[in-house]
Structures are given as structure tokens and as C-alpha cells.
Design an enzyme around this catalytic site. Sequence first.
Site, short mmCIF file in Angstrom:
data_model
loop_
_atom_site.label_atom_id
_atom_site.label_comp_id
_atom_site.label_asym_id
_atom_site.label_seq_id
_atom_site.Cartn_x
_atom_site.Cartn_y
_atom_site.Cartn_z
N HIS A 10 8.23 0.16 7.81
CA HIS A 10 7.69 1.35 6.90
C HIS A 10 8.91 1.83 6.11
CE1 HIS A 10 3.78 3.27 6.76
NE2 HIS A 10 4.38 4.03 5.97
N PRO B 205 1.00 -1.18 0.02
CA PRO B 205 -0.11 0.14 -0.03
C PRO B 205 0.85 1.18 -0.10
CG PRO B 205 0.11 -0.96 2.24
CD PRO B 205 0.88 -2.00 1.27
N SER C 156 9.56 -3.80 3.15
CA SER C 156 10.84 -2.87 3.48
C SER C 156 12.30 -3.27 2.88
CB SER C 156 11.17 -2.67 4.90
OG SER C 156 10.18 -2.37 5.70
N ARG D 43 11.07 13.40 8.61
CA ARG D 43 11.71 13.36 7.35
C ARG D 43 12.36 14.49 7.04
NH1 ARG D 43 6.36 10.02 5.05
NH2 ARG D 43 6.40 8.24 6.88
N GLN E 280 -5.56 -1.56 3.28
CA GLN E 280 -4.85 -1.14 4.46
C GLN E 280 -5.55 0.07 5.06
OE1 GLN E 280 -2.92 1.89 4.09
NE2 GLN E 280 -2.32 1.68 6.30
N ARG F 49 13.99 -4.77 -3.61
CA ARG F 49 14.26 -4.29 -4.83
C ARG F 49 14.66 -5.22 -5.74
NH1 ARG F 49 13.17 -0.65 -2.13
NH2 ARG F 49 14.10 1.42 -1.57
N THR G 179 -2.36 -0.77 9.89
CA THR G 179 -0.85 -0.26 10.36
C THR G 179 -0.93 0.36 11.34
OG1 THR G 179 -0.60 0.45 7.68
CG2 THR G 179 0.79 1.82 9.14
#
Length: 442
Positions: free
Chosen positions: A322, A109, A354, A220, A183, A357, A211
Site C-alpha cells: 500500500h 486505485p 508500491s 499516519r 477495487q 516512479r 484490497t
Amino acid sequence: MDSENKPNGPSPHYSLYQREVFKRGGDTGQLPSFSVHPEELQESIKKKLSDRAYFYASSNAGLGWTDRANREAFYRWRIVPRTLVDTNVRDLTTTIFGHRIPAPIMFAPIGINKLYHQLGELVPAKIAGELGIPYCLSTAGSQPIEAVAAANDAGAAIKNDSNSVWRYDGPNGGSAQSPRFYQLYMGHDDEITLSLITRAWRAGFDVLMLTTDTWQLGWRPTDINLANYTFYYPGTVGNEIGMSDPVFMRKHGDELARDSGKWIDYSVWHGKAHTWEKVRWLIGEWKKISGGRPFVLKGIQSAADARRALEVGCDGIVVTNHAGRQVDGAVGSLEVLPEIAEAVGDKMTIIFDSGVRTGADVFKAIALGAHVVEVGRLYVWGMAHEGEYGCRHVMKSLLAELDILMTVAGYKSITQDVYRNKDALRFNPNGVPPGPGEHAKL
């Protein structure tokens, strides 16, 4: 890569996508319009997006050490290839909550997909339907729940020659319907919560995922630099699920007209944490609404919390930090996966998230105890490049990479040969992965 001599197996022959790309290049000179190398892909979308859109998906908490820890954890686990194994037919299929799916991969999500394409969540929902793999819609999405469900159904209904290699028809024939996850970011107004999950169930979302690590956005800095909170800007996106909810609009529609942040501040990232008792309540309500369908808790990083989730009645958990966006300096999710799998792995479904790739990352997470792996930033970056084509290209590439890895590494079945197979991996405590851009120097 002989496409004419491929024995049929339980999985689509995802590996043929590499051949398809090579053939287009050789026959017509047609090359992919962007690189699917993860680092090059992340770098290239900077040219496609505004800074606000780029950093919404790419920002990390603090100095980004948790994001780094996620990648370091993957780097330290090394695959042990086997040789002289007949892998001409691979089985990537697995089962999640009673659904047979063609590969252990699902769409994570991610909110506000309209930052990356005007159709927003309709794009990945459709591609997930085409590929037969699970899709999860975020409460911070930028399309109504019902519209996303319709797009997912439309993708699942597609059947044509160009897509036939990618379809998974299930063990009994016919079109396979993968589970659809909703979610939930749960506010403190129970009436609104019940309205959202009832809408999700009626729209065919048959797994609820709560979540637990993002009642409040983490610190951030790259977003701070830009005052990057999309919901507060004129012409904002991200309110669509709230604006399409009758209970929220009845209670707060007038306020939302004056304050575009009312939905996100009140019902999504409200800054007021819940407790385990509230989770018990939500599980009970969801089970009543859905007739007992699964409930998943997202945000688990310790074996103790995994055991507690099992005690309160969760059917599954998502092992995730996350993607490094909430707690700076935290453990990498893959670091804690083995101990969590040891604690609850045979008793509940473990979804890993998390830092994923590559196909090798998926392999490693399954070997360490995950049943299914969520992919997030990759599909958003692909969508930012070329909409449907870009999202499809990235996900087909990931599936092809996993399929090819299984072939050349000598592992035939994802569930029989890879799942919780510690002999498939070797841990190396030394070294760290190359930093961004450093792969080109090697």
C-alpha cells in the site's frame, strides 16, 4: 529521434514525446508547466494543494520507513545495459487477462480524486482510455461507478491526429479496449458488497480487485497532525459511490445524512478484518455475476500468501505494501517480488505496486517477475497541477521514459527480453538512494 524514419512496430512510439517537448521549446519557446522529475513533482504540488489534499496522497505509516524501503529496493537493483542490439522497433505490449495492452503499466486505485481536480476520477479514467492502458477505480472514489466507466469509454473513443501516436489499436485493428478494474473495500454487509460488484460489472469493469491490507487505516502521523480524515468534514467528498448505491442508501441513507462518515466507516475502512474463507465466498459471487471474469487479491507481501491466494482460486495478485501507508518498518515490495514470482509466477498474473516512479522502476519490476506495474501517486500529482493535461503529461512522460530506456539499454521486447530476465539486473546490497531533494546536490 527522427520522427520521419520510424518503422512501424507493435507499440506506439512513445519515445517521440521527448522530441515533441523539445520541438515545442525550440520552435515556440513553450516549456512544460511543471517538472515530471518525481521528487520535484512531489515538492511542487505543495504549492498547488491544501495540506489536507497533499497529505491524503503523500502520507505514510509511522516514520515512513516502508516508503523508504520501497525506494531503496529499486535503488539496489541495477540495470545491465546491452549494446549493438537493433532496438529501432520495440515491443512494449503485453497481455493481461486476455486483453492485449500497449505497455505493462496501469492506473492504480486511489480514492477521493476530487481533492486534486473537481472532476475527480473522471480525469484519469479518461486518460487511461486515451492511452489504452488499464484503469482501476477505488471504492473510496469520489465519482459514481457508472460515471467513471463512461469517462473511460469516452477516452477510448477519442481519435484525432494529435492523439494518433498514442493510440494502440490492437493486433486485429480497431480500437483496443483494455480491462477495467474495480477495487473493492469489502464491508461486512454482503448485500451492499453484492450491489457494488454488480454495478461494477454492469458498468464494464471486468476485473475485480479486493484490497486486503486496509480494513483499518495505518497510523499516519502527518495525517494525525491535521486531523486529516476528509470524510468527516462539512461538504465532504468520498461518499459518492455509497450515495449512488441503492442498497446502501436504502439501509443507511438517513444515517448518512446525520453522519458523513457512515459510508467510509461502515463499508470501506471499517476496522474488521476478513479471512481466506470470505475471499472464497467473494470469488464465487463475482464469478457468478461476471460469468467467470478474473479476480485479483491486492496486498500480497509473502510467497506463502501468494500460494494461498492461488489455492483459493484467485486469478491474480497485487504485490504491494500500500505504498508504505499501512505497516511501518515493513519489507519493500520489490524485495519480496522475486520469491513471489518464483512461487506462483507461471500460474497467475502478478501486478506490482508500491514506490514506482520511473520507467527504470517499471523495467526492474518486470525483470523480477511482474506482468504489469501499477502507477499511483505520479498521476495524482500530475492531475493536481493541470487536470487532464497534467495527468496526461505525467503518464506520457512515463511511457516515453520506458520506451527510451528500452532503446538505449538494448532490450527490444518487454515480454521476451525483460520479463523474469535476471541477467538484465545486478543486485548491489550496499548504499541507499538519495533522500528527497538530495538529487540536486549530486
